[in-house]
Write a protein that holds these residues in place. Structure first.
Motif, mmCIF file in Angstrom:
data_model
loop_
_atom_site.group_PDB
_atom_site.id
_atom_site.type_symbol
_atom_site.label_atom_id
_atom_site.label_comp_id
_atom_site.label_asym_id
_atom_site.label_seq_id
_atom_site.Cartn_x
_atom_site.Cartn_y
_atom_site.Cartn_z
ATOM 1 N N VAL A 57 0.969 -1.093 5.282
ATOM 2 C CA VAL A 57 0.271 -2.349 5.074
ATOM 3 C C VAL A 57 0.733 -3.026 3.774
ATOM 4 O O VAL A 57 0.903 -2.365 2.762
ATOM 5 C CB VAL A 57 -1.248 -2.106 4.997
ATOM 6 N N GLY A 104 -5.835 6.845 2.497
ATOM 7 C CA GLY A 104 -5.780 7.315 3.869
ATOM 8 C C GLY A 104 -7.151 7.442 4.499
ATOM 9 O O GLY A 104 -7.287 7.914 5.604
ATOM 10 N N GLY A 149 -0.717 4.347 -0.035
ATOM 11 C CA GLY A 149 -1.637 5.442 0.268
ATOM 12 C C GLY A 149 -0.939 6.411 1.208
ATOM 13 O O GLY A 149 0.150 6.126 1.703
ATOM 14 N N THR A 150 -1.589 7.520 1.469
ATOM 15 C CA THR A 150 -0.940 8.574 2.256
ATOM 16 C C THR A 150 -0.445 8.077 3.605
ATOM 17 O O THR A 150 0.689 8.329 4.000
ATOM 18 C CB THR A 150 -1.929 9.723 2.505
ATOM 19 N N ALA A 151 -1.312 7.366 4.311
ATOM 20 C CA ALA A 151 -0.947 6.930 5.651
ATOM 21 C C ALA A 151 0.243 5.991 5.598
ATOM 22 O O ALA A 151 1.182 6.104 6.388
ATOM 23 C CB ALA A 151 -2.129 6.247 6.316
ATOM 24 N N CYS A 152 0.203 5.061 4.664
ATOM 25 C CA CYS A 152 1.306 4.112 4.544
ATOM 26 C C CYS A 152 2.561 4.813 4.051
ATOM 27 O O CYS A 152 3.668 4.493 4.466
ATOM 28 C CB CYS A 152 0.915 2.965 3.616
ATOM 29 N N CYS A 164 -4.188 2.609 -0.950
ATOM 30 C CA CYS A 164 -5.023 2.461 0.236
ATOM 31 C C CYS A 164 -5.880 1.211 0.240
ATOM 32 O O CYS A 164 -6.703 0.974 -0.625
ATOM 33 C CB CYS A 164 -5.938 3.652 0.497
ATOM 34 N N LEU A 165 -5.653 0.423 1.268
ATOM 35 C CA LEU A 165 -6.426 -0.801 1.456
ATOM 36 C C LEU A 165 -7.453 -0.599 2.542
ATOM 37 O O LEU A 165 -8.146 -1.519 2.936
ATOM 38 C CB LEU A 165 -5.480 -1.934 1.847
ATOM 39 N N GLY A 166 -7.534 0.624 3.045
ATOM 40 C CA GLY A 166 -8.516 0.896 4.091
ATOM 41 C C GLY A 166 -8.158 0.295 5.433
ATOM 42 O O GLY A 166 -9.014 0.082 6.272
ATOM 43 N N ALA A 167 -6.891 0.026 5.642
ATOM 44 C CA ALA A 167 -6.451 -0.460 6.948
ATOM 45 C C ALA A 167 -5.369 0.477 7.458
ATOM 46 O O ALA A 167 -4.398 0.052 8.080
ATOM 47 C CB ALA A 167 -5.939 -1.891 6.843
ATOM 48 N N CYS A 168 -5.565 1.754 7.183
ATOM 49 C CA CYS A 168 -4.529 2.768 7.408
ATOM 50 C C CYS A 168 -4.034 2.805 8.844
ATOM 51 O O CYS A 168 -2.930 3.243 9.107
ATOM 52 C CB CYS A 168 -5.042 4.142 7.023
ATOM 53 N N CYS A 215 0.841 -1.189 0.000
ATOM 54 C CA CYS A 215 0.000 0.000 0.000
ATOM 55 C C CYS A 215 0.872 1.233 0.000
ATOM 56 O O CYS A 215 1.796 1.356 0.791
ATOM 57 C CB CYS A 215 -0.909 0.037 1.221
HETATM 58 S S1 FES Z 1 -2.963 4.301 3.258
HETATM 59 FE FE1 FES Z 1 -2.299 2.262 3.320
HETATM 60 S S2 FES Z 1 -4.043 1.235 4.072
HETATM 61 FE FE2 FES Z 1 -4.752 3.273 3.855
#
Ligand code: FES
Ligand SMILES: Cc1cc2nc3c(=O)[nH]c(=O)nc-3n(C[C@H](O)[C@H](O)[C@H](O)COP(=O)(O)O)c2cc1C
Ligand code: SF4
Ligand code: SF4
Ligand code: SF4
Ligand code: FES
Lengths: 162, 627
Positions: A132, B231, A83-86, A123-127, A81
């Protein structure tokens, strides 16, 4: 024609289960892809012919969505992943470590022995568990570069056994 | 079992509620994606087995007669505190266990279930005070939250329609079918001040009235479950944790505008959400709650699921419609708006998952109750996905109008690993980055708009001082460039050029003139793009340029990344004075770049180093530095 029909029997079954509806094209492609692991060109042509739409339409849809792949994927798909959080919690080092270990890059995401494919997803929705990684359908949270290599190395010998 | 009338529903509710009341204790094991990934289903199985062995388990099927006071073990949707999962909560005591493992089941049963004791080591420990926290209500992560949309998410079994019914499920639809005509429903929603939770914040009631005034007979309700913002995971949690509330919301919307068919567009990356939604639809159909003549009325409603195939732009209304129609998900110019001419040319209302999940509350409790939460311009609560460099990540629901500071510091517990707060990225790729001096801003649609950001769908990514804002802008640009559908030139080509410029800057090759160019180009993309993707794509660039200009300057003038994050501008090295030669770093290095004898200073071969930072994280002596 006979041979061809037999060859694509399963594809035809999938098309039939959607009553050949053009509005179901995405769903049909999803099912066909999960059958073959990817979308071979000749299958796309068959789908177009069978559904009475142009091959360009089918190809257009197949190339538009990230989920579809026109080239074969490895036995194990590793999805990192990004995504932003990851990303802010370090997904990039994980990818770098994987690329190096598997000898692959963004242009060539699959290993020569067709064992691994590396993909990024947004994003896998497990941020909450970032970063992840999904390896062989299993979700791993709070991953590290050396942690993912351990997982990959565990998958590889398992693969050579069968 | 068919529920053919309002009375049937009421009787069933009473029956299942009575069964629930027999439960002496309910143990809720979170089965949201995060907790499942951490092994919660094994915990569930172990607890259930042990309690069953002791003969204490109440019947899982709520409708069956329960003869004794027993203990129920349930799976539930996300409790919000995913990072501490698997979570196990006890009702009615509210006791909350974190990071529970299968092996813990026995002790839990012996201590807590049989003897009302507490397994201390499974309690949450406040990282700031070291205090052990017993119940959910006392937990600082939950204390300031107000759960309206998520009220039953994490409290009911998402796969059990009876559990939903026991908790006032389908009562809102029953109420409007008996007492309200469509205009009254729209008025109630209008009065509640509910604004769309999908990003734009458009008043829901107003949107509905456009569609309601269109001639029928065929109209559609679409539930937007695409949740493309990286996110963000609010919609996923609602679909996984309380799928029936989404169905009921769609029914209410359908009744209001005169639609008798709905679609749920869910992203393919959310297999569990799709599975739970499918089950919910099948169960609702089997009970006659979806279909024809619902609850004996003349209202018919049917719901289909369409799986997305991975394209961010498909969250945009017209693209989403194209995608459901089986085409490439390319936006179309508006007007005509979908409310007038949408799916297959029929009037169509598209609402976000969370928007829909709010409706039952509004109908059940009235617009006035709903408006008690929030601000004058933004009523109700909002769920946020709190992630990034914050201690407590997870799903958070707060009344509109609370400040970012409360969310990040009171609920989120501040930054992790001793990092310093730098910014919060809010609203995903369409949003902006907010600095420390914006922390006291109330979270409200209009307030955020004023500072160039937006609530968006509710992603809140906290960034510490080791995050580079130029790199962050580049990251978002990479995302939107990748996701641009390519239909219009400013978006297709502009984002590509913006990305190239940002890349150049992060590699230390940019000039000050590039900054002006960046700003000008960003403005052009904003002005010239057809859909929301292109129109908002430059926001992260513009806000970082505005609030973190000195960081850009450092990159172009001094060729330095102050955060030490840009790959090209950093080099890891081992300070020989500090290195104890413990060999830990050489063992974690995935590139084999570190060499050295035991007890002797180690060195990094910069040519091999991937700059992954793993060594630095592991070195207990702080010997590894970035220069
Ligand atoms: S940003 Fe990686 S799971 Fe949401
Ligand atoms: C590029 C783009 C992506 C979007 N993605 C989503 C999404 O993933 N989920 C969502 O609910 N809305 C998304 N939206 C907003 C929707 O188009 C739409 O405004 C919303 O679903 C309306 O529902 P609401 O009024 O209940 O908020 C997106 C908009 C754009 C322009
Ligand atoms: S702005 Fe971008 S995503 Fe939107 S229609 Fe134009 S090219 Fe496509
Ligand atoms: S971990 Fe730190 S102290 Fe140990 S060898 Fe590496 S640099 Fe030296
Ligand atoms: S940064 Fe990563 S690759 Fe470089 S030396 Fe450290 S562990 Fe090895
Ligand atoms: S998935 Fe369990 S708390 Fe979120």
């Amino acid at each position: 024609m006979e041979n061809r029909d037999i060859k694509f029997l399963n594809v035809q079954k999938i098309i039939d289960s959607h009553e050949g509806k053009v509005s179901h094209l995405i769903g049909i492609l999803q099912e066909v892809q999960s059958d073959y692991g990817y979308l071979p060109k000749e299958v796309l042509t068959y789908i177009a012919t069978s559904m009475g739409i142009s091959p360009a339409t089918v190809l257009g849809v197949a190339t538009f969505y990230a989920q579809f792949s026109l080239i074969p994927k490895g036995k194990y798909v590793i999805r990192v992943c990004d995504g932003t959080a990851c990303h802010v919690r370090g997904s990039e080092p994980i990818m770098m470590a994987l690329r190096k270990e598997l000898g692959i890059n963004t242009e060539k995401p699959t290993t020569d022995d067709l064992m691994f494919t590396l993909e990024t997803v947004s994003c896998l929705g497990a941020c909450g568990l970032a970063p992840v990684v999904v390896a062989d359908e299993e979700v791993h949270g709070q991953m590290t570069p050396d942690g993912i290599l351990e997982i990959v190395r565990k998958l590889a010998p398992a693969a050579s056994e069968n | 079992m068919l529920i053919k009338s309002h009375d049937d529903l009421k009787q069933l509710r009473q029956k299942v509620k009575a069964a629930l009341d027999q439960e002496k204790m309910r143990i809720l094991v979170c089965a949201g994606t995060g907790c499942v990934a951490n092994g919660s289903l094994k915990v569930y199985a172990a607890l259930k087995r042990m309690i069953e062995e002791k003969g204490l388990l109440t019947s899982v099927e709520l409708v069956e007669e329960v003869s004794h006071e027993g203990i129920a073990v349930n799976i539930s949707g996300c409790h919000g505190f995913c990072q501490m999962g698997p979570l196990v909560r006890f009702e009615p005591s509210g006791l909350l266990y974190c990071k529970v493992k299968e092996e813990d089941a026995e002790e839990i049963v012996n201590t807590t279930v049989l003897n009302n004791g507490i397994v201390e080591r499974l309690l949450y420990e406040d990282p700031n005070t070291g205090e052990k926290i017993k119940t959910q209500d006392e937990n600082p992560f939950y204390k300031r939250q107000e759960r309206v949309t998520l009220r039953y998410c994490g409290r009911i079994d998402p796969d059990d329609i009876y559990d939903y019914i026991a908790h006032r499920g389908y009562r809102a639809i029953s109420k409007i079918l008996q007492e309200m005509n469509p205009e009254e429903v729209i008025k109630e929603v209008n009065d509640s001040g509910l604004r769309g939770r999908g990003g734009g914040g458009f008043p829901t009631g107003r949107k509905w009235s456009f569609a309601a005034s269109q001639p029928g007979p065929k109209k559609y309700i679409i539930c937007n479950g695409d949740e493309g913002d990286p996110g963000a995971f609010m919609d996923r949690s609602v679909m996984e944790g309380n799928p029936h509330s989404v169905l009921e919301g769609m029914m209410i919307a359908g009744y209001a505008i005169g639609a008798n068919e709905g679609y749920i567009y869910a992203r393919a990356e959310y297999p569990l959400a799709i599975k739970r939604m499918r089950k919910a639809i099948a169960d609702a159909e089997a009970h006659g709650l979806l279909g024809n003549n619902i609850l004996g009325s003349d209202f018919n409603f049917k719901i289909n699921i369409k799986e997305g195939a991975g394209a961010f732009v498909c969250g945009e209304e017209t693209a989403l419609i194209a995608s459901i129609e089986g085409e490439r998900g390319m936006p179309r110019p508006r007007p005509p708006f979908p409310a007038v001419k949408g799916l297959w040319g029929c009037p169509t209302i598209i609402n976000n998952v969370e928007t829909l999940a709010n409706l039952r509350y509004i109908i059940n409790n009235g617009a006035g109750e709903f408006k008690k939460y929030g601000t004058a311009g933004s009523s109700g609560t909002k769920t946020f996905a709190l992630a990034g460099q914050v201690q407590n990540t997870g799903l958070v629901e707060v009344p509109m109008g609370v400040t970012l500071r409360e969310v990040v510091f009171d609920i989120g517990g501040g930054l992790r690993d001793g990092k310093k707060y730098k910014s919060v990225q809010i609203g995903g790729p369409s949003g902006g980055c907010l600095t420390e001096d914006k922390l006291d801003l109330p979270l409200d649609y209009d307030e955020l708009m004023k500072v160039g950001a937006m609530i968006g769908s509710g992603g809140l990514v906290v960034m510490g001082d080791d995050t580079c804002m130029v790199e962050t802008a580049k990251f978002f640009m990479g995302f939107v460039q990748n996701e641009s559908c390519g239909k219009c030139v400013p978006c297709r080509e502009g984002t590509k050029q913006l990305l190239a410029l940002l890349t150049k800057i992060t590699e230390g090759k940019g000039t000050e003139a590039d900054l002006d160019l960046l700003e000008e180009l960003a403005q052009n993309v904003k002005d010239g793009s057809l859909c929301g993707l292109g129109k908002t794509a430059p926001n992260p660039v513009l806000t970082t340029l505005r609030y973190f200009r000195d960081e850009y300057i450092a990159h172009v003038r001094d060729k330095k990344c102050p955060a030490g994050a840009c790959q090209a501008l950093k080099e890891y090295y081992i300070n020989p004075e500090k290195c104890k030669g413990c060999t830990v770093c050489s063992r974690v290095c995935p590139a084999g770049a570190i060499t050295g004898e035991k007890k002797q200073p180690h060195v990094i071969n910069v040519d091999l180093c991937l700059k992954c930072g793993a060594c630095m994280e592991k070195c207990k002596f702080g010997s590894i530095e970035i220069r």
